[in-house]
Design a protein around this motif. Structure first.
Motif, short mmCIF file in Angstrom:
data_model
loop_
_atom_site.label_atom_id
_atom_site.label_comp_id
_atom_site.label_asym_id
_atom_site.label_seq_id
_atom_site.Cartn_x
_atom_site.Cartn_y
_atom_site.Cartn_z
N PRO A 1 0.83 -1.20 0.00
CA PRO A 1 0.00 0.00 0.00
C PRO A 1 0.87 1.25 0.00
O PRO A 1 1.82 1.35 0.77
N GLY A 2 0.53 2.18 -0.88
CA GLY A 2 1.30 3.42 -0.98
C GLY A 2 1.45 3.90 -2.40
O GLY A 2 1.97 4.99 -2.64
N ARG A 3 0.98 3.13 -3.36
CA ARG A 3 1.10 3.48 -4.77
C ARG A 3 0.06 4.54 -5.14
O ARG A 3 -1.12 4.44 -4.74
N LEU A 4 0.46 5.54 -5.89
CA LEU A 4 -0.47 6.57 -6.34
C LEU A 4 -1.51 5.95 -7.27
O LEU A 4 -1.16 5.22 -8.20
N PRO A 5 -2.80 6.22 -7.04
CA PRO A 5 -3.82 5.72 -7.97
C PRO A 5 -3.56 6.24 -9.38
O PRO A 5 -2.90 7.26 -9.58
N GLU A 6 -4.08 5.55 -10.37
CA GLU A 6 -3.88 5.96 -11.75
C GLU A 6 -4.62 7.26 -12.02
O GLU A 6 -5.66 7.56 -11.42
N PRO A 7 -4.08 8.09 -12.94
CA PRO A 7 -4.68 9.41 -13.21
C PRO A 7 -6.18 9.41 -13.47
O PRO A 7 -6.88 10.28 -12.93
N PRO A 8 -6.75 8.48 -14.28
CA PRO A 8 -8.20 8.54 -14.46
C PRO A 8 -8.98 8.37 -13.16
O PRO A 8 -10.02 9.01 -12.97
N SER A 9 -8.48 7.53 -12.25
CA SER A 9 -9.17 7.34 -10.97
C SER A 9 -9.11 8.61 -10.13
O SER A 9 -10.11 9.00 -9.49
N ILE A 10 -7.96 9.27 -10.14
CA ILE A 10 -7.83 10.53 -9.39
C ILE A 10 -8.75 11.59 -9.99
O ILE A 10 -9.44 12.31 -9.27
N ALA A 11 -8.76 11.69 -11.33
CA ALA A 11 -9.59 12.69 -11.99
C ALA A 11 -11.06 12.48 -11.67
O ALA A 11 -11.78 13.44 -11.36
N ARG A 12 -11.52 11.22 -11.73
CA ARG A 12 -12.94 10.95 -11.43
C ARG A 12 -13.28 11.30 -9.99
O ARG A 12 -14.32 11.90 -9.72
N ALA A 13 -12.39 10.93 -9.06
CA ALA A 13 -12.65 11.23 -7.65
C ALA A 13 -12.67 12.73 -7.40
O ALA A 13 -13.49 13.24 -6.62
N ALA A 14 -11.78 13.45 -8.07
CA ALA A 14 -11.72 14.90 -7.88
C ALA A 14 -12.95 15.59 -8.46
O ALA A 14 -13.59 16.43 -7.80
N LEU A 15 -13.30 15.26 -9.69
CA LEU A 15 -14.43 15.91 -10.34
C LEU A 15 -15.75 15.55 -9.67
O LEU A 15 -16.71 16.33 -9.72
N ALA A 16 -15.79 14.40 -9.00
CA ALA A 16 -16.99 14.03 -8.26
C ALA A 16 -17.28 15.01 -7.13
O ALA A 16 -18.44 15.17 -6.72
N LEU A 17 -16.25 15.66 -6.62
CA LEU A 17 -16.43 16.59 -5.50
C LEU A 17 -17.19 17.84 -5.92
O LEU A 17 -17.77 18.53 -5.06
N VAL A 18 -17.17 18.14 -7.21
CA VAL A 18 -17.85 19.35 -7.68
C VAL A 18 -18.97 19.02 -8.66
O VAL A 18 -19.52 19.91 -9.30
#
Length: 410
Positions: free
Chosen positions: A156-173
């Motif tokens: 555990p400690g690997r950065l999630p892949e960019p599409p997963s980060i983007a989806r999680a971020a855009l979900a906030l707004v």
């Protein structure tokens, strides 16, 4: 939307270049604020070239702009990836010894931190306490993935892949116009067995269906995917039911759709199946093979549309081949034949439509009339479909004679 992208000093900083590209290609304006140490991994020129904006790391750069305040006021969303153990510690303690941490003290918009570090650092009590404190303050902190780290290390400690980060971020707004709604989506392509080894199938990867599921979940819906032979991780917060054949998908969709507000048939369901399945592997015997006799599979979309209950919205897909005029004509014929509330028509081929490629779709109503269109990545098309679905649901729920109750219709 205006996005502030912070970059910490970790080896995973290179992934943030792909994250930046995802945001800009989706039409967002992005300002990058790296830490000074992160420039040892990805240089300033890369960030400036990809974002189209100058890049600063310290509060004494571009002093007249007072960037540590102006950036915080400018941003609609803040994403920090990778967020190192040091960066988490400084953010949790309120330190502001560089431009990024100073900006974090001035922002009033949603903030998403995507940690990346060695397993021992992620699991250290200090980091655990810092993450808990940040979350308590309303900062959204993703859990890192379990996988390969620097060198031979894994955990555990690997950065999630960019599409997963983007989806999680855009979900906030994202708008919460599907909050309280139950959504069922089919995805992938069915397999119809010839023998214990071989099957008839298609090129569908399920990416579009999974993107629609993620988009609907981000807008507050409770989402279930009926997934046919898909090798993708489940979107956050989405339930997955795995099936293989058209008959299995049919049964799962009818069961799941019984109490759904929105049903999306994005799966590529095989039109035909072998009339006979061999119990043993078919072998070459030197002669000509027997002709393969096929029989029709059930028309799941037509069945779901016919069984549609009051207030429920059904959306189908029509993957067609040919030139643009032919694809549209075939889609219009199918829209009139199926009777779904919306039919999403998209051209497909060996290198078109399927997989991780952009696509162009047209939205048709049940009369075959064009009511919308979308073009771009699977995520962009999914967002457009979620917009259209939310609009149809709203119209359906406000029809004369209907009253809206919590979670559905009375």
């Amino acid at each position: 939307m205006r996005i502030l992208l912070g970059v910490g000093a970790g080896i995973a900083a290179y992934k943030s270049a792909f994250l930046l590209r995802l945001f800009t290609e989706a039409g967002h304006e992005v300002r990058v604020v790296p830490t000074a140490a992160s420039l040892e991994f990805v240089g300033r020129a890369t960030w400036e070239a990809l974002s189209g904006h100058p890049v600063s790391t310290g509060v004494f750069e571009n002093v007249p702009a007072v960037e540590h305040v102006s950036l915080g006021r400018w941003a609609d969303l803040v994403v920090v990836a990778p967020a190192t153990a040091d960066l988490l510690a400084r953010a949790a303690s309120g330190r502001c010894d560089d431009l990024l941490t100073a900006a974090l003290l001035t922002v009033r918009c949603p903030v998403l931190l995507a940690p990346a570090m060695h397993t021992e650092m992620w699991q250290h009590p200090a980091t655990v306490a810092n993450v808990a404190l940040l979350r308590e303050r309303g900062v959204h902190v993703l859990d890192p993935e379990d996988g390969r780290l620097t060198g031979a290390d894994s955990g555990p400690g690997r950065l999630p892949e960019p599409p997963s980060i983007a989806r999680a971020a855009l979900a906030l707004v994202a708008p919460q116009d599907l909050a309280g709604r139950r959504v069922v989506i089919s995805a992938g392509g069915t397999h119809e067995s010839l023998d214990p080894v071989r099957f008839l199938g298609n090129r569908s990867t399920g990416r579009q269906g999974y993107a629609i599921a993620a988009a609907c979940a981000a807008r507050g819906a409770s989402v279930e995917i009926v997934s046919a032979n898909v090798a993708l991780p489940a979107p956050t917060g989405v339930t997955v039911v795995r099936v293989e054949t058209a008959e299995q998908l049919r049964s799962a969709m009818h069961a799941a759709a019984a109490d759904a507000d929105l049903v999306v048939m994005a799966a590529a369901v095989a039109d035909f199946r072998p009339a006979r399945r061999s119990a043993a592997k078919l072998k070459k015997d030197g002669g000509e093979p027997e002709p393969l006799r096929l029989e029709l599979n059930p028309d799941v979309l037509a069945e779901l549309t016919a069984a549609r209950r009051p207030g429920q919205v059904v959306i189908g897909f029509a993957a067609e081949t040919g030139d643009a005029e032919t694809v549209l004509r075939l889609g219009q014929e199918k829209a009139r034949r199926k009777g779904a509330d919306l039919l999403v028509v998209n051209p497909v081929g060996e290198s078109t439509g399927f997989g991780d490629v952009g696509t162009t779709v047209t939205f048709l109503d049940s009369r075959g009339e064009i009511v919308g269109a979308a073009e771009g990545s699977k995520d962009q098309v999914a967002a457009a479909l979620a917009d259209a679905a939310a609009a149809v649901l709203t119209d359906r729920l406000t029809e004369p004679g209907r009253t809206v109750a919590r979670g559905g219709l009375d």
